[in-house]
Write an enzyme that holds these catalytic residues in place. Structure first.
Site, PDB file in Angstrom:
ATOM      1  N   GLU A  12       0.800  -1.229   0.000  1.00 37.70           N
ATOM      2  CA  GLU A  12       0.000   0.000   0.000  1.00 37.70           C
ATOM      3  C   GLU A  12       0.838   1.286   0.000  1.00 37.70           C
ATOM      4  O   GLU A  12       0.504   2.261   0.664  1.00 37.70           O
ATOM      5  CB  GLU A  12      -0.976   0.020   1.191  1.00 37.70           C
ATOM      6  CG  GLU A  12      -1.878  -1.204   1.287  1.00 37.70           C
ATOM      7  CD  GLU A  12      -2.751  -1.383   0.054  1.00 37.70           C
ATOM      8  OE1 GLU A  12      -3.222  -0.382  -0.500  1.00 37.70           O
ATOM      9  OE2 GLU A  12      -2.960  -2.553  -0.348  1.00 37.70           O
ATOM     10  N   THR A  16       2.109   0.085  -7.667  1.00 39.87           N
ATOM     11  CA  THR A  16       1.529  -0.165  -8.990  1.00 39.87           C
ATOM     12  C   THR A  16       1.297   1.139  -9.749  1.00 39.87           C
ATOM     13  O   THR A  16       1.566   1.217 -10.961  1.00 39.87           O
ATOM     14  CB  THR A  16       0.216  -0.948  -8.852  1.00 39.87           C
ATOM     15  OG1 THR A  16       0.501  -2.235  -8.292  1.00 39.87           O
ATOM     16  CG2 THR A  16      -0.474  -1.124 -10.195  1.00 39.87           C
ATOM     17  N   LYS A  37       4.443  -8.733 -13.837  1.00 45.61           N
ATOM     18  CA  LYS A  37       4.104  -8.894 -12.430  1.00 45.61           C
ATOM     19  C   LYS A  37       4.644 -10.243 -11.977  1.00 45.61           C
ATOM     20  O   LYS A  37       4.233 -11.293 -12.477  1.00 45.61           O
ATOM     21  CB  LYS A  37       2.580  -8.830 -12.241  1.00 45.61           C
ATOM     22  CG  LYS A  37       2.125  -8.926 -10.787  1.00 45.61           C
ATOM     23  CD  LYS A  37       2.507  -7.689  -9.982  1.00 45.61           C
ATOM     24  CE  LYS A  37       1.970  -7.781  -8.555  1.00 45.61           C
ATOM     25  NZ  LYS A  37       2.306  -6.599  -7.761  1.00 45.61           N
ATOM     26  N   GLY A 110       7.280  -6.189  -8.154  1.00 49.35           N
ATOM     27  CA  GLY A 110       7.209  -7.194  -7.111  1.00 49.35           C
ATOM     28  C   GLY A 110       5.856  -7.221  -6.430  1.00 49.35           C
ATOM     29  O   GLY A 110       4.893  -6.587  -6.856  1.00 49.35           O
ATOM     30  N   ALA A 111       5.802  -7.985  -5.340  1.00 52.19           N
ATOM     31  CA  ALA A 111       4.588  -8.087  -4.524  1.00 52.19           C
ATOM     32  C   ALA A 111       4.949  -7.642  -3.119  1.00 52.19           C
ATOM     33  O   ALA A 111       5.686  -8.335  -2.416  1.00 52.19           O
ATOM     34  CB  ALA A 111       4.062  -9.525  -4.518  1.00 52.19           C
ATOM     35  N   ALA A 201      -1.060  11.892  -4.810  1.00 52.31           N
ATOM     36  CA  ALA A 201      -2.119  11.049  -4.269  1.00 52.31           C
ATOM     37  C   ALA A 201      -3.344  11.119  -5.181  1.00 52.31           C
ATOM     38  O   ALA A 201      -3.700  12.184  -5.683  1.00 52.31           O
ATOM     39  CB  ALA A 201      -2.491  11.496  -2.859  1.00 52.31           C
ATOM     40  N   GLY A 202      -3.966   9.980  -5.399  1.00 56.73           N
ATOM     41  CA  GLY A 202      -5.149   9.946  -6.246  1.00 56.73           C
ATOM     42  C   GLY A 202      -4.870   9.871  -7.724  1.00 56.73           C
ATOM     43  O   GLY A 202      -5.812   9.875  -8.531  1.00 56.73           O
TER      44      GLY A 202
END
Length: 238
Positions: A12, A16, A37, A110-111, A201-202
């Protein structure tokens, strides 16, 4: 720079959307781009994943996944619970290398963080980056706590002899607090690498055309953009 590995300092942090911005800026600069991915978790087979979100925002890019698991967990755990084969770092490296023969730039997303486990042997995105001998871009959060996670990530990269290309703030707030403003100077200090951008942001909620138009202005020239860290720092400090 045929391959660029993109990791977050955790979940978070805007990884992405930052990947989409890097892809969009590269496409705008006339480069062919693929987005890989490494392990997509928490998404059903019929749902778009992170790579598809990058393509939606960035435009004409090739997308690929090494593996997908339905539960939103670390890849090794998600693979085990799903009864499926895990992702191996070598598989990620081989997929990226193949895409690099056909594209100017391959972005390997990555993840979560750098050391999230892919398999039962403890393989990680860092291992894939080592196999690829690829530079790594770190996406960090803006506010309190980011200095610790960024420095830990940077130390791990240095310990492996990997090239930390720089840091991008994945979600820069409209009204930054004191910690966020101070972190503009402190992040490159703790990372030992330049600050290469700040995605507003956004940004992911923008119409794709607006996202593509804005992306170069969020990233430094080293990422095909026009963003200037000193100018940004001076403006935000005020």
């Amino acid at each position: 720079m045929a391959v660029l590995v993109i990791t977050g300092t955790g979940t978070e942090v805007g990884k992405t959307i930052a990947t989409a911005a890097v892809a969009a800026a590269a496409v705008a600069a006339g480069r062919s781009v693929a987005v890989l991915k490494a392990a997509q978790t928490g998404v059903r087979p019929d749902e778009p994943g992170d790579a598809q979100e990058v393509a939606r925002l960035a435009g004409p890019v090739t997308v690929a996944e090494v593996a997908r698991y339905p539960e939103p967990l670390a890849p090794a755990t998600a693979a085990r619970r799903a009864g499926r084969a895990p992702v191996r770092p070598r598989e990620v490296a081989e997929a990226a290398a193949k895409l690099a023969t056909e594209h100017d730039l391959v972005l390997v997303e990555g993840a979560g963080g750098l050391l999230v486990r892919f398999d039962e042997a403890g393989g990680t995105l860092a291992d894939a980056a080592e196999l690829l001998e690829a530079p790594v871009l770190v996406v960090a959060s803006a506010g309190l706590g980011t200095l610790n996670t960024t420095e830990l990530t940077a130390r791990e990269l240095r310990s492996r002899g990997l090239d930390l290309r720089g840091v991008v703030i994945g979600s820069w707030p409209d009204s930054p607090d004191l910690a966020s403003r101070c972190n503009l100077a402190d992040l490159p200090e703790v990372a030992g690498a330049p600050l290469l951008g700040a995605v507003p942001a956004g940004a992911g909620a923008l119409a794709p055309a607006d996202f593509r138009a804005g992306a170069p202005g969020w990233l430094a020239p080293g990422l095909d953009g026009t963003w200037d860290a000193e100018v940004f720092r001076g403006r935000e400090a005020g």
